[in-house]
Scaffold this active site. Structure first.
Site, PDB file in Angstrom:
ATOM      1  N   LYS A 145     -28.273 -31.637   8.266  1.00 45.61           N
ATOM      2  CA  LYS A 145     -27.485 -31.554   9.504  1.00 45.61           C
ATOM      3  C   LYS A 145     -28.217 -30.674  10.522  1.00 45.61           C
ATOM      4  CE  LYS A 145     -22.793 -30.173  10.923  1.00 45.61           C
ATOM      5  NZ  LYS A 145     -21.504 -29.650  10.429  1.00 45.61           N
ATOM      6  N   SER A 220     -17.720 -32.503  11.558  1.00 43.63           N
ATOM      7  CA  SER A 220     -18.900 -32.435  12.392  1.00 43.63           C
ATOM      8  C   SER A 220     -20.180 -32.916  11.716  1.00 43.63           C
ATOM      9  CB  SER A 220     -19.087 -31.002  12.895  1.00 43.63           C
ATOM     10  OG  SER A 220     -19.323 -30.123  11.815  1.00 43.63           O
ATOM     11  N   SER A 221     -20.188 -33.028  10.373  1.00 39.19           N
ATOM     12  CA  SER A 221     -21.420 -33.518   9.736  1.00 39.19           C
ATOM     13  C   SER A 221     -21.445 -35.049   9.792  1.00 39.19           C
ATOM     14  CB  SER A 221     -21.488 -33.039   8.283  1.00 39.19           C
ATOM     15  OG  SER A 221     -21.143 -31.682   8.177  1.00 39.19           O
ATOM     16  N   ILE A 241     -16.192 -25.825   8.419  1.00 37.84           N
ATOM     17  CA  ILE A 241     -15.309 -24.681   8.688  1.00 37.84           C
ATOM     18  C   ILE A 241     -13.850 -25.138   8.798  1.00 37.84           C
ATOM     19  CG2 ILE A 241     -15.360 -24.661  11.233  1.00 37.84           C
ATOM     20  CD1 ILE A 241     -15.514 -21.675  11.186  1.00 37.84           C
ATOM     21  N   GLY A 242     -13.678 -26.463   8.874  1.00 35.60           N
ATOM     22  CA  GLY A 242     -12.310 -26.969   9.010  1.00 35.60           C
ATOM     23  C   GLY A 242     -12.172 -28.336   8.341  1.00 35.60           C
ATOM     24  N   GLY A 243     -13.285 -28.802   7.757  1.00 38.22           N
ATOM     25  CA  GLY A 243     -13.259 -30.126   7.128  1.00 38.22           C
ATOM     26  C   GLY A 243     -14.500 -30.934   7.462  1.00 38.22           C
ATOM     27  N   SER A 244     -15.487 -30.287   8.064  1.00 39.44           N
ATOM     28  CA  SER A 244     -16.631 -31.015   8.620  1.00 39.44           C
ATOM     29  C   SER A 244     -17.549 -31.683   7.622  1.00 39.44           C
ATOM     30  CB  SER A 244     -17.464 -30.089   9.501  1.00 39.44           C
ATOM     31  OG  SER A 244     -16.868 -30.038  10.760  1.00 39.44           O
TER      32      SER A 244
HETATM   33  C1  LIG Z   1      -1.892 -26.817  16.307  1.00 45.45           C
HETATM   34  C2  LIG Z   1      -2.262 -26.380  14.922  1.00 45.45           C
HETATM   35  C3  LIG Z   1      -3.554 -26.921  14.431  1.00 45.45           C
HETATM   36  C4  LIG Z   1      -4.166 -26.099  13.369  1.00 45.45           C
HETATM   37  C5  LIG Z   1      -5.653 -25.883  13.446  1.00 45.45           C
HETATM   38  C6  LIG Z   1      -6.193 -25.713  14.807  1.00 45.45           C
HETATM   39  C7  LIG Z   1      -7.462 -24.947  14.868  1.00 45.45           C
HETATM   40  C8  LIG Z   1      -7.897 -25.032  16.262  1.00 45.45           C
HETATM   41  C9  LIG Z   1      -9.295 -24.775  16.536  1.00 45.45           C
HETATM   42  C10 LIG Z   1     -10.196 -25.693  16.695  1.00 45.45           C
HETATM   43  C11 LIG Z   1     -10.130 -27.060  16.179  1.00 45.45           C
HETATM   44  C12 LIG Z   1     -10.816 -27.109  14.882  1.00 45.45           C
HETATM   45  C13 LIG Z   1     -11.285 -28.457  14.488  1.00 45.45           C
HETATM   46  C14 LIG Z   1     -12.116 -28.264  13.269  1.00 45.45           C
HETATM   47  C15 LIG Z   1     -12.966 -29.441  12.979  1.00 45.45           C
HETATM   48  C16 LIG Z   1     -13.973 -29.150  11.927  1.00 45.45           C
HETATM   49  C17 LIG Z   1     -15.041 -28.225  12.393  1.00 45.45           C
HETATM   50  C18 LIG Z   1     -16.053 -27.872  11.317  1.00 45.45           C
HETATM   51  O1  LIG Z   1     -15.771 -27.836  10.137  1.00 45.45           O
HETATM   52  N1  LIG Z   1     -17.287 -27.532  11.748  1.00 45.45           N
HETATM   53  C19 LIG Z   1     -18.372 -27.184  10.889  1.00 45.45           C
HETATM   54  C20 LIG Z   1     -19.121 -25.957  11.263  1.00 45.45           C
HETATM   55  O2  LIG Z   1     -18.751 -25.265  12.207  1.00 45.45           O
HETATM   56  O3  LIG Z   1     -20.121 -25.690  10.567  1.00 45.45           O
END
Ligand SMILES: CCCCCCCC/C=C\CCCCCCCC(=O)NCC(=O)O
Length: 562
Positions: A145, A220-221, A241-244
């Site tokens: 990545k 994101s990946s 960081i959130g499911g990427s």
């Molecule tokens: C309204 C409640 C929702 C709960 C969570 C919201 C968090 C808000 C912040 C940003 C949105 C996050 C989206 C995350 C997507 C995955 C990003 C990720 O895993 N990136 C990988 C990395 O940074 O290495």
């Protein structure tokens, strides 16, 4: 005197107008020059990508002409464990494997726009690869990545401001992969600023889904997901960081593991919010099957990584735990009470639950404690503690990608408006903040109370239509909770969307029947035939148990198809 005062007032007005005019011109000139600078940087980065692809294509052609007997189709069909075996025993040459995957990756990229460039240094590495014969990944081409540092390449994270200088040194994981005989050969695409589960940015554009070009690959990946799903790589490195790792794996029909953060080195892995410690980002593998994820973990959990990054606990891969087949007590979750699963997500869980029960495991219903509180109070307030200011800083001087715009619009509002809106909306919107507490231990206590070893839960999917990810940050509820808890979590494909799922979606209302639920329904509409995944979770540092659980699900699903 009156005349002089009147004159002075007029002069003051004229001077103020002139100052405003000059100010406006300066701001405009600055804006235009920043825009020009951004355009120049984007052009330079895309030229580098085009040139690297052209040179790689030439090398592939040259190799193929001198080695017409290479059986590419056969190589591309092999699983990673078969591939490593044949490379080790010499029945396959690293050159044949490398050029086969290089050709396929270029081909897949042309269809899906999943690569940010070829790592041309890989051609040099190939020449000396025979000295790494002892490595667990000897001769395996690995895709990386874009946010992992690779010497001489950009680590842009999809933002123009980072297109400054090429990187001086490989990230720790890239170094370790090389020392295990792997050949990092291509860098893959990601969304602008990483904090999104789509895969589009103003530098390299939108990556699309290998199973349906009208859908996103997820992110994101997402470059990894698309490349692996399209068959252009056998093993990839992502971050989450959130499911990427899990979103693109789910959307593209491959497997992915988000390990416990801290198990693998993040040195040289760029994130967009450095210093943010509430929700931890971590690197992890993506591949076509679970054994490949396990092999990756086994390869990188080695003395070389522990010495390059002594902050990592020197705990090697526990093969015994991965291979154990003792019956498990498995918590299962159908609906987290926040995002109502799509019909195919729910069917995936129910089918896998039945298979696990038939195989002798005990399934126990599970609900995450205080989900709204965890999402609103802990995740949102943790990740967006600065009101999105750090993220906006990174977007300065560059266009905001259409795949991100809806998400960041509220970040641009002045602080006082954000605070007032949050206060005013709290009685009417059920999805706005609550209170704080020691959530991680509360969750562990719930696992202990139920006496569960692992958890089976829905994985977001199927793949979204374009531009919905940025409108549906709430849909990260099934994945980001395990980043917050720092539990290892992996996902794997178990089915595909049926006509019946699509029909049931017509009656989807959602847990709240609000705007997000309506967006969600539209996001997953038109998905017949797309992959359906489930998520497997274990307690912190039990990454091998998580993989073992995933492996068992994979075997049971395979068996049930016979
Ligand atoms: C309204 C409640 C929702 C709960 C969570 C919201 C968090 C808000 C912040 C940003 C949105 C996050 C989206 C995350 C997507 C995955 C990003 C990720 O895993 N990136 C990988 C990395 O940074 O290495």
């Amino acid at each position: 005197l009156e005349h002089v005062i009147r004159l002075d007032k007029r002069t003051a007005a004229l001077l103020t107008a002139a100052a405003c005019g000059v100010g406006a011109v300066v701001v405009l000139v600055q804006k235009v020059s920043r825009h020009q600078e951004a355009k120049k940087r984007i052009q330079k980065a895309t030229n580098l990508r085009t040139e690297s692809l052209r040179r790689a294509e030439q090398e592939v052609l040259r190799y193929k002409q001198s080695h017409p007997a290479t059986s590419s189709a056969n190589i591309l069909m092999l699983s990673l464990s078969e591939l490593t075996k044949q490379l080790k025993d010499g029945s396959l040459s690293p050159e044949d494997v490398f050029y086969t995957y290089m050709e396929k990756a270029i081909d897949v990229h042309k269809k899906l726009n999943c690569c940010t460039g070829i790592i041309l240094e890989s051609f040099e590495q190939l020449k000396t690869i025979h000295s790494s014969k002892e490595g667990l990944l000897y001769g395996v081409p690995v895709s990386i990545k874009e946010n992992f540092d690779c010497q001489n390449h950009y680590t842009s994270c999809g933002v123009v401001i980072n297109l400054d200088q090429p990187i001086q040194e490989d990230s720790v994981l890239v170094k370790v992969l090389k020392s295990q005989g792997a050949i990092p050969f291509v860098k893959t695409n990601l969304p602008q600023a990483l904090l999104n589960y789509d895969c589009s940015n103003p530098i390299y554009g939108q990556t699309v889904n290998p199973h349906n070009l009208q859908k996103t690959s997820g992110g994101s990946s997402g470059g990894e997901g698309a490349l692996l799903g399209g068959g252009g790589s056998v093993l990839g490195l992502g971050s989450d960081i959130g499911g990427s790792i899990r979103f693109p794996a789910s959307f593209c029909g491959v497997c992915g593991l988000k390990p416990t953060a801290g198990r693998l080195s993040s040195k040289g892995l760029k994130t967009i919010l450095p210093g943010q410690k509430s929700v931890l980002s971590c690197p992890g593998p993506m591949a076509k099957d679970v054994d490949s994820l396990a092999l990756f973990m086994q390869a990188v959990l080695c003395d070389h990584m522990f010495s390059l990054d002594p902050t990592i606990p020197p705990v090697p891969f526990n093969v015994q735990m991965y291979q154990s087949r003792k019956p498990l007590r498995i918590g299962y979750l159908e609906n987290d009470g926040y995002t109502q699963p799509s019909p195919s997500m729910l069917r995936g869980i129910r089918e896998v639950k039945a298979l696990l029960e038939r195989a002798g495991h005990t399934l126990v219903p599970y609900k995450p404690p205080r989900i709204k509180y965890a999402l609103h109070e802990l995740i949102v307030r943790g990740v967006l503690a600065d009101g999105g200011a750090t993220m906006l800083q990174k977007l300065k001087g560059s266009p905001v990608d259409p795949a991100l715009i809806e998400q960041v619009k509220p970040y641009y509002l002045p602080k006082w408006i954000k605070k007032t809106m949050s206060f005013l909306l709290s009685p009417v919107s059920p999805r706005v903040p609550a209170v704080l507490s020691d959530y991680i231990h509360e969750t562990i206590a719930e696992w202990r109370r139920l006496d569960i070893d692992v958890l089976l839960c829905p994985m977001l999917g199927p793949a979204f239509n374009f531009f919905y990810c940025s409108r549906l940050t709430c849909a990260v509820s099934y994945t980001m909770i395990y980043n917050l808890l720092n539990f290892p979590a992996g996902c794997l494909p178990v089915s595909t969307v049926t006509e019946q799922d699509e029909e049931e979606l017509r009656h989807y209302k959602g847990n709240y029947q609000d705007m997000w639920d309506r967006h969600f329904k539209k996001a997953v509409t038109g998905s017949v035939g797309l992959p359906v995944a489930v998520q497997c979770v274990a307690l912190p540092w039990h990454d091998e148990l998580c993989l073992r659980f995933m492996k068992e699900v994979e075997e049971l699903v395979k068996e049930s198809r016979k």
